[in-house]
Design a protein around this motif. Structure first.
Motif, mmCIF file in Angstrom:
data_model
loop_
_atom_site.group_PDB
_atom_site.id
_atom_site.type_symbol
_atom_site.label_atom_id
_atom_site.label_comp_id
_atom_site.label_asym_id
_atom_site.label_seq_id
_atom_site.Cartn_x
_atom_site.Cartn_y
_atom_site.Cartn_z
ATOM 1 N N LEU A 22 0.827 -1.206 0.000
ATOM 2 C CA LEU A 22 0.000 0.000 0.000
ATOM 3 C C LEU A 22 0.863 1.258 0.000
ATOM 4 C CD1 LEU A 22 -2.703 -1.118 2.591
ATOM 5 C CD2 LEU A 22 -2.970 -0.998 0.108
ATOM 6 N N MET A 25 2.346 1.759 -3.560
ATOM 7 C CA MET A 25 1.354 2.255 -4.521
ATOM 8 C C MET A 25 1.033 3.725 -4.249
ATOM 9 S SD MET A 25 -1.174 -1.047 -5.169
ATOM 10 C CE MET A 25 -1.740 -1.193 -3.478
ATOM 11 N N ARG A 26 0.894 4.062 -2.988
ATOM 12 C CA ARG A 26 0.604 5.451 -2.612
ATOM 13 C C ARG A 26 1.714 6.379 -3.110
ATOM 14 N NH1 ARG A 26 0.344 7.570 3.648
ATOM 15 N NH2 ARG A 26 -1.014 9.376 3.315
ATOM 16 N N ASN A 56 -8.396 3.719 -6.434
ATOM 17 C CA ASN A 56 -8.461 3.388 -5.008
ATOM 18 C C ASN A 56 -7.632 2.137 -4.762
ATOM 19 O OD1 ASN A 56 -10.028 1.228 -5.895
ATOM 20 N ND2 ASN A 56 -11.941 2.137 -5.262
ATOM 21 N N MET A 57 -7.335 1.905 -3.498
ATOM 22 C CA MET A 57 -6.571 0.708 -3.132
ATOM 23 C C MET A 57 -7.153 0.164 -1.838
ATOM 24 S SD MET A 57 -2.968 2.355 -1.910
ATOM 25 C CE MET A 57 -2.841 3.381 -0.448
ATOM 26 N N ALA A 64 -3.854 -7.537 -1.505
ATOM 27 C CA ALA A 64 -4.200 -6.129 -1.660
ATOM 28 C C ALA A 64 -4.687 -5.921 -3.091
ATOM 29 C CB ALA A 64 -2.984 -5.250 -1.378
ATOM 30 N N THR A 65 -5.295 -4.768 -3.336
ATOM 31 C CA THR A 65 -5.777 -4.447 -4.674
ATOM 32 C C THR A 65 -5.535 -2.971 -4.982
ATOM 33 O OG1 THR A 65 -8.005 -3.847 -3.940
ATOM 34 C CG2 THR A 65 -7.642 -6.150 -4.533
ATOM 35 N N PHE A 66 -5.518 -2.679 -6.274
ATOM 36 C CA PHE A 66 -5.446 -1.297 -6.740
ATOM 37 C C PHE A 66 -6.299 -1.215 -7.989
ATOM 38 C CE2 PHE A 66 -3.927 2.293 -9.143
ATOM 39 C CZ PHE A 66 -3.655 3.253 -8.168
ATOM 40 N N GLY A 84 -10.039 -4.535 -8.934
ATOM 41 C CA GLY A 84 -8.946 -3.689 -9.417
ATOM 42 C C GLY A 84 -8.261 -4.228 -10.659
#
Length: 197
Positions: A22, A25-26, A56-57, A64-66, A84
């Motif tokens: 996370l 990705m952020r 969104n994630m 996890a997903t994005f 995602g």
């Protein structure tokens, strides 16, 4: 743009495997578009640009997903494996390179700047509701209610039909038919009581 502390809290509260994913990705989103804004929407971190959703994630127990808001235009080929564009992200190895990821974020932002709206797949229309025999019989005996019922949109007719069909006992079904015919005659939709809430 300033970071949203709720996103910090979200990341810190996720499983140990998900925190670096996370965080990565952020950082890539902010590197690709410094003007992006963060918030929490639908209980997950979300990124917006000029008030428009970008992506969104989220993190779950083991992945996890994005996901990009304009998912059709920014397809990666892993759609359908999980929410995602990148499927189930279980480690940083499941993500594309920083260069590819940031290019996709810039593409999403460019689509917003160009005024392009997300393309959504057309939904197949729902079939016409099957009118329960009891309701059909009652409407046949009340011309005004029958005319009003026929004039209702398909979704409105479906709500009445499903409400009556789901009744288990004959007494309940008869009561619902009587109420429905009265309401229909008055031009009221099934959930008319809640329309002005």
């Amino acid at each position: 743009m300033p970071r949203d502390t709720r996103v910090d809290t979200y990341i810190a509260g996720r499983a140990e495997f998900a925190q670096p994913i996370l965080g990565w990705m952020r950082e890539r989103v902010h590197a690709a578009c410094p003007e992006v804004e963060e918030s929490i929407k639908w209980s997950m971190p979300a990124f917006t640009y000029k008030g428009k959703p970008v992506a969104n994630m989220a993190a779950f127990k083991v992945h996890a997903t994005f996901g990009f808001w304009d998912r059709q235009a920014l397809a990666t080929g892993k759609e359908g494996e999980a929410m995602g564009q990148y499927g189930r992200i279980e480690s940083l190895d499941d993500l594309p390179s920083a260069e590819i990821f940031e290019t996709q974020v810039r593409d999403a932002v460019a689509r917003i700047d160009a005024g392009q709206k997300p393309v959504r797949a057309a939904k197949a229309p729902k079939p016409e509701a099957e009118v329960p025999a009891e309701l059909a019989e009652a409407l046949a005996g009340d011309a005004k209610a029958a005319e009003t019922f026929t004039g209702f949109p398909p979704g409105c007719r479906r709500e009445y039909c499903e409400w009556i069909a789901e009744a288990k006992r004959p007494e309940t079904k008869a009561k619902r038919v009587a109420e429905a015919v009265d309401w229909i005659r008055e031009g009221k939709r099934r959930n008319w009581k809640y329309e002005n809430c």
